[in-house]
Write a protein that holds these residues in place. Structure first.
Motif, PDB file in Angstrom:
ATOM      1  N   VAL A   1       0.819  -1.201   0.000  1.00 59.35           N
ATOM      2  CA  VAL A   1       0.000   0.000   0.000  1.00 59.35           C
ATOM      3  C   VAL A   1       0.862   1.264   0.000  1.00 59.35           C
ATOM      4  O   VAL A   1       0.490   2.260  -0.620  1.00 59.35           O
TER       5      VAL A   1
ATOM      6  N   GLY B   1     -10.621  -4.203   4.978  1.00 63.82           N
ATOM      7  CA  GLY B   1      -9.831  -3.005   4.738  1.00 63.82           C
ATOM      8  C   GLY B   1     -10.521  -1.717   5.142  1.00 63.82           C
ATOM      9  O   GLY B   1      -9.909  -0.835   5.740  1.00 63.82           O
ATOM     10  N   HIS B   2     -11.816  -1.611   4.846  1.00 60.52           N
ATOM     11  CA  HIS B   2     -12.565  -0.408   5.226  1.00 60.52           C
ATOM     12  C   HIS B   2     -12.743  -0.337   6.730  1.00 60.52           C
ATOM     13  O   HIS B   2     -12.519   0.710   7.339  1.00 60.52           O
TER      14      HIS B   2
ATOM     15  N   ASN C   1      -9.765   0.674   8.467  1.00 60.94           N
ATOM     16  CA  ASN C   1      -9.315   1.984   8.017  1.00 60.94           C
ATOM     17  C   ASN C   1      -7.938   1.917   7.350  1.00 60.94           C
ATOM     18  O   ASN C   1      -7.095   2.787   7.550  1.00 60.94           O
ATOM     19  N   LEU C   2      -7.727   0.856   6.554  1.00 62.38           N
ATOM     20  CA  LEU C   2      -6.473   0.733   5.810  1.00 62.38           C
ATOM     21  C   LEU C   2      -6.464   1.776   4.692  1.00 62.38           C
ATOM     22  O   LEU C   2      -7.516   2.086   4.121  1.00 62.38           O
ATOM     23  N   PRO C   3      -5.303   2.304   4.372  1.00 61.57           N
ATOM     24  CA  PRO C   3      -5.257   3.299   3.294  1.00 61.57           C
ATOM     25  C   PRO C   3      -5.530   2.653   1.937  1.00 61.57           C
ATOM     26  O   PRO C   3      -5.248   1.466   1.743  1.00 61.57           O
ATOM     27  N   PRO C   4      -6.058   3.433   0.997  1.00 65.72           N
ATOM     28  CA  PRO C   4      -6.281   2.919  -0.350  1.00 65.72           C
ATOM     29  C   PRO C   4      -4.959   2.524  -0.999  1.00 65.72           C
ATOM     30  O   PRO C   4      -3.944   3.188  -0.811  1.00 65.72           O
ATOM     31  N   ASN C   5      -4.988   1.437  -1.765  1.00 63.62           N
ATOM     32  CA  ASN C   5      -3.814   1.007  -2.504  1.00 63.62           C
ATOM     33  C   ASN C   5      -3.968   1.545  -3.928  1.00 63.62           C
ATOM     34  O   ASN C   5      -4.598   0.921  -4.782  1.00 63.62           O
TER      35      ASN C   5
ATOM     36  N   ASP D   1     -12.206   1.918  -4.752  1.00 63.51           N
ATOM     37  CA  ASP D   1     -12.490   2.065  -3.336  1.00 63.51           C
ATOM     38  C   ASP D   1     -12.264   0.768  -2.560  1.00 63.51           C
ATOM     39  O   ASP D   1     -12.085   0.791  -1.359  1.00 63.51           O
TER      40      ASP D   1
ATOM     41  N   ARG E   1      -7.674  -1.773  -0.660  1.00 62.21           N
ATOM     42  CA  ARG E   1      -7.092  -1.159   0.533  1.00 62.21           C
ATOM     43  C   ARG E   1      -6.066  -2.112   1.122  1.00 62.21           C
ATOM     44  O   ARG E   1      -6.279  -3.310   1.149  1.00 62.21           O
ATOM     45  N   GLY E   2      -4.955  -1.559   1.584  1.00 65.73           N
ATOM     46  CA  GLY E   2      -3.899  -2.388   2.138  1.00 65.73           C
ATOM     47  C   GLY E   2      -3.126  -3.087   1.035  1.00 65.73           C
ATOM     48  O   GLY E   2      -3.234  -2.756  -0.146  1.00 65.73           O
TER      49      GLY E   2
END
Length: 118
Positions: free
Chosen positions: A12, A54-55, A58-62, A78, A81-82
């Protein structure tokens, strides 16, 4: 039964290099790579594994994984994530080496060498 495959791992963090790894493509190994429960998205001869929570975590968008997925015909901006793990897909839905066309496209798009780790 285990299947040894070459996977494309897209971290990520933009500062972390994309890499190809030889893995034992088991649920445990894939969960370790994505950091949690698995979500799989398939298209043609490939699929990508993502962290299913992932949501919630609260993992950041990849961003790089989302771009590669979009280039390969899907829009999951969207959902990516991760860390993302790309593998090939057999006709019966099993695991296989990541397709060469995805490796080439990733190298073209991100301009970074794909280091090989065993």
């Amino acid at each position: 039964m285990s299947t040894t495959c070459t996977a494309l791992v897209i971290p990520v963090r933009l500062g972390d290099a994309l890499r190809t790894v030889t893995i034992d493509a088991t649920t445990d190994t894939l969960q370790q790579l994505v950091g949690g429960h698995l979500e799989s998205v398939s298209r043609g001869d490939w699929h990508v594994y993502l962290n299913a929570e992932g949501h919630l975590m609260n993992l950041p968008p990849n961003i790089r994984a989302a771009e590669l997925i979009r280039e390969a015909g899907l829009d999951l901006s969207d959902a990516a994530r991760g860390t993302a793990v790309f593998l090939g897909r057999t006709e019966r839905g099993g695991e296989a080496d990541v397709p060469e066309h995805l490796l080439r496209r990733a190298a073209e798009m991100f301009g970074s060498p794909l280091g090989r780790v065993s």
